[in-house]
Design a protein around this motif. Structure first.
Motif, PDB file in Angstrom:
ATOM      1  N   ILE A 261       0.839  -1.207   0.000  1.00 36.07           N
ATOM      2  CA  ILE A 261       0.000   0.000   0.000  1.00 36.07           C
ATOM      3  C   ILE A 261       0.868   1.248   0.000  1.00 36.07           C
ATOM      4  O   ILE A 261       0.643   2.177  -0.777  1.00 36.07           O
ATOM      5  CB  ILE A 261      -0.983  -0.023   1.179  1.00 36.07           C
ATOM      6  CG1 ILE A 261      -2.008  -1.128   0.944  1.00 36.07           C
ATOM      7  CG2 ILE A 261      -1.679   1.332   1.348  1.00 36.07           C
ATOM      8  CD1 ILE A 261      -2.909  -1.414   2.095  1.00 36.07           C
ATOM      9  N   VAL A 262       1.889   1.268   0.841  1.00 33.85           N
ATOM     10  CA  VAL A 262       2.797   2.419   0.905  1.00 33.85           C
ATOM     11  C   VAL A 262       3.458   2.646  -0.454  1.00 33.85           C
ATOM     12  O   VAL A 262       3.496   3.771  -0.959  1.00 33.85           O
ATOM     13  CB  VAL A 262       3.855   2.227   2.015  1.00 33.85           C
ATOM     14  CG1 VAL A 262       4.941   3.293   1.925  1.00 33.85           C
ATOM     15  CG2 VAL A 262       3.196   2.246   3.392  1.00 33.85           C
ATOM     16  N   VAL A 263       3.950   1.582  -1.066  1.00 35.85           N
ATOM     17  CA  VAL A 263       4.628   1.709  -2.368  1.00 35.85           C
ATOM     18  C   VAL A 263       3.645   2.170  -3.444  1.00 35.85           C
ATOM     19  O   VAL A 263       3.977   3.018  -4.274  1.00 35.85           O
ATOM     20  CB  VAL A 263       5.325   0.377  -2.757  1.00 35.85           C
ATOM     21  CG1 VAL A 263       5.810   0.411  -4.195  1.00 35.85           C
ATOM     22  CG2 VAL A 263       6.488   0.103  -1.812  1.00 35.85           C
ATOM     23  N   ALA A 264       2.411   1.655  -3.429  1.00 31.93           N
ATOM     24  CA  ALA A 264       1.411   2.041  -4.435  1.00 31.93           C
ATOM     25  C   ALA A 264       1.061   3.522  -4.347  1.00 31.93           C
ATOM     26  O   ALA A 264       0.794   4.162  -5.363  1.00 31.93           O
ATOM     27  CB  ALA A 264       0.145   1.200  -4.275  1.00 31.93           C
TER      28      ALA A 264
ATOM     29  N   GLU B 186      10.650   5.094  -2.328  1.00 35.19           N
ATOM     30  CA  GLU B 186      11.853   5.860  -1.998  1.00 35.19           C
ATOM     31  C   GLU B 186      12.112   5.938  -0.492  1.00 35.19           C
ATOM     32  O   GLU B 186      13.232   5.764  -0.037  1.00 35.19           O
ATOM     33  CB  GLU B 186      11.781   7.285  -2.571  1.00 35.19           C
ATOM     34  CG  GLU B 186      11.810   7.351  -4.080  1.00 35.19           C
ATOM     35  CD  GLU B 186      10.468   7.018  -4.721  1.00 35.19           C
ATOM     36  OE1 GLU B 186       9.407   7.305  -4.126  1.00 35.19           O
ATOM     37  OE2 GLU B 186      10.485   6.436  -5.815  1.00 35.19           O
ATOM     38  N   MET B 187      11.064   6.217   0.286  1.00 33.03           N
ATOM     39  CA  MET B 187      11.230   6.355   1.728  1.00 33.03           C
ATOM     40  C   MET B 187      11.720   5.046   2.343  1.00 33.03           C
ATOM     41  O   MET B 187      12.419   5.049   3.338  1.00 33.03           O
ATOM     42  CB  MET B 187       9.917   6.768   2.387  1.00 33.03           C
ATOM     43  CG  MET B 187      10.044   6.930   3.885  1.00 33.03           C
ATOM     44  SD  MET B 187       8.467   7.138   4.693  1.00 33.03           S
ATOM     45  CE  MET B 187       7.938   5.449   4.793  1.00 33.03           C
TER      46      MET B 187
ATOM     47  N   GLY C 129      17.309  12.523   2.141  1.00 31.18           N
ATOM     48  CA  GLY C 129      16.895  12.646   0.747  1.00 31.18           C
ATOM     49  C   GLY C 129      18.035  12.789  -0.240  1.00 31.18           C
ATOM     50  O   GLY C 129      17.823  13.211  -1.374  1.00 31.18           O
ATOM     51  N   LEU C 130      19.247  12.420   0.156  1.00 27.09           N
ATOM     52  CA  LEU C 130      20.406  12.540  -0.729  1.00 27.09           C
ATOM     53  C   LEU C 130      20.526  11.292  -1.603  1.00 27.09           C
ATOM     54  O   LEU C 130      20.644  10.180  -1.098  1.00 27.09           O
ATOM     55  CB  LEU C 130      21.689  12.732   0.085  1.00 27.09           C
ATOM     56  CG  LEU C 130      21.701  13.952   1.014  1.00 27.09           C
ATOM     57  CD1 LEU C 130      22.922  13.926   1.913  1.00 27.09           C
ATOM     58  CD2 LEU C 130      21.662  15.224   0.183  1.00 27.09           C
ATOM     59  N   ARG C 131      20.508  11.476  -2.907  1.00 30.63           N
ATOM     60  CA  ARG C 131      20.563  10.338  -3.833  1.00 30.63           C
ATOM     61  C   ARG C 131      21.888   9.597  -3.759  1.00 30.63           C
ATOM     62  O   ARG C 131      21.941   8.394  -3.934  1.00 30.63           O
ATOM     63  CB  ARG C 131      20.315  10.792  -5.263  1.00 30.63           C
ATOM     64  CG  ARG C 131      18.843  10.973  -5.566  1.00 30.63           C
ATOM     65  CD  ARG C 131      18.681  11.407  -6.971  1.00 30.63           C
ATOM     66  NE  ARG C 131      19.388  12.694  -7.058  1.00 30.63           N
ATOM     67  CZ  ARG C 131      19.325  13.542  -8.042  1.00 30.63           C
ATOM     68  NH1 ARG C 131      18.628  13.254  -9.086  1.00 30.63           N
ATOM     69  NH2 ARG C 131      19.963  14.681  -8.017  1.00 30.63           N
TER      70      ARG C 131
END
Length: 149
Positions: free
Chosen positions: A83-86, A91-92, A99-101
């Motif tokens: 559900i979270v991914v949908a 990313e989280m 938030g650094l790639r």
């Protein structure tokens, strides 16, 4: 502070409510009922549910006896992580706390090593808990889905 987006919070709560109704009474529930029961705006709830239906995590049936439901298999297999991914993407659940790639073990951000075990625990929690299990807790009075004023 919220961990997930508002859309994701509503998506999780809506899924649990739909799951509870599907498991308890074998019934489909309408958008208005879902929004009321989870304390969320109806139009926003519709958009969130559309994402979940598109991902195959919730079933939508059209017509006079239509509504939203979770099949026995969905109750048993759909996890919080799905559900979270949908809704929010993954990313989280994989990324850097800041938030650094380019953050990695070879090039860590200042929080990398402190955040890694927390992120791993969150992933494990989301991966191992199903909607059916959580709907059962609400049914048994061990949890609730709506904010009380």
């Amino acid at each position: 502070m919220a961990m997930f987006s508002k859309a994701c919070e509503y998506g999780i709560r809506a899924s649990i409510y739909i799951g509870q109704q599907s498991a308890d009474q074998g019934r489909r529930v309408g958008l208005r009922d879902i929004a009321t029961e989870i304390g969320s705006p109806e139009a926003f709830t519709a958009k969130v549910l559309q994402l979940l239906v598109r991902a195959g995590l919730v079933t939508s049936v059209k017509g006079p006896t239509g509504g939203f439901e979770l099949t026995a298999e969905q109750l048993r297999t759909v996890t919080l992580r799905e559900i979270v991914v949908a809704i929010d993407g993954g990313e989280m659940l994989q990324g850097c706390a800041l938030g650094l790639r380019q953050c990695s073990a070879r090039q860590p951000c200042p929080m990398h090593y402190q955040f890694l075990p927390i992120r791993d625990q969150l992933n494990e929690l989301l991966r191992t808990h199903t909607i059916g299990e959580l709907a059962g807790k609400v049914h048994d009075g061990l949890g609730f889905l709506k904010q009380f004023s």
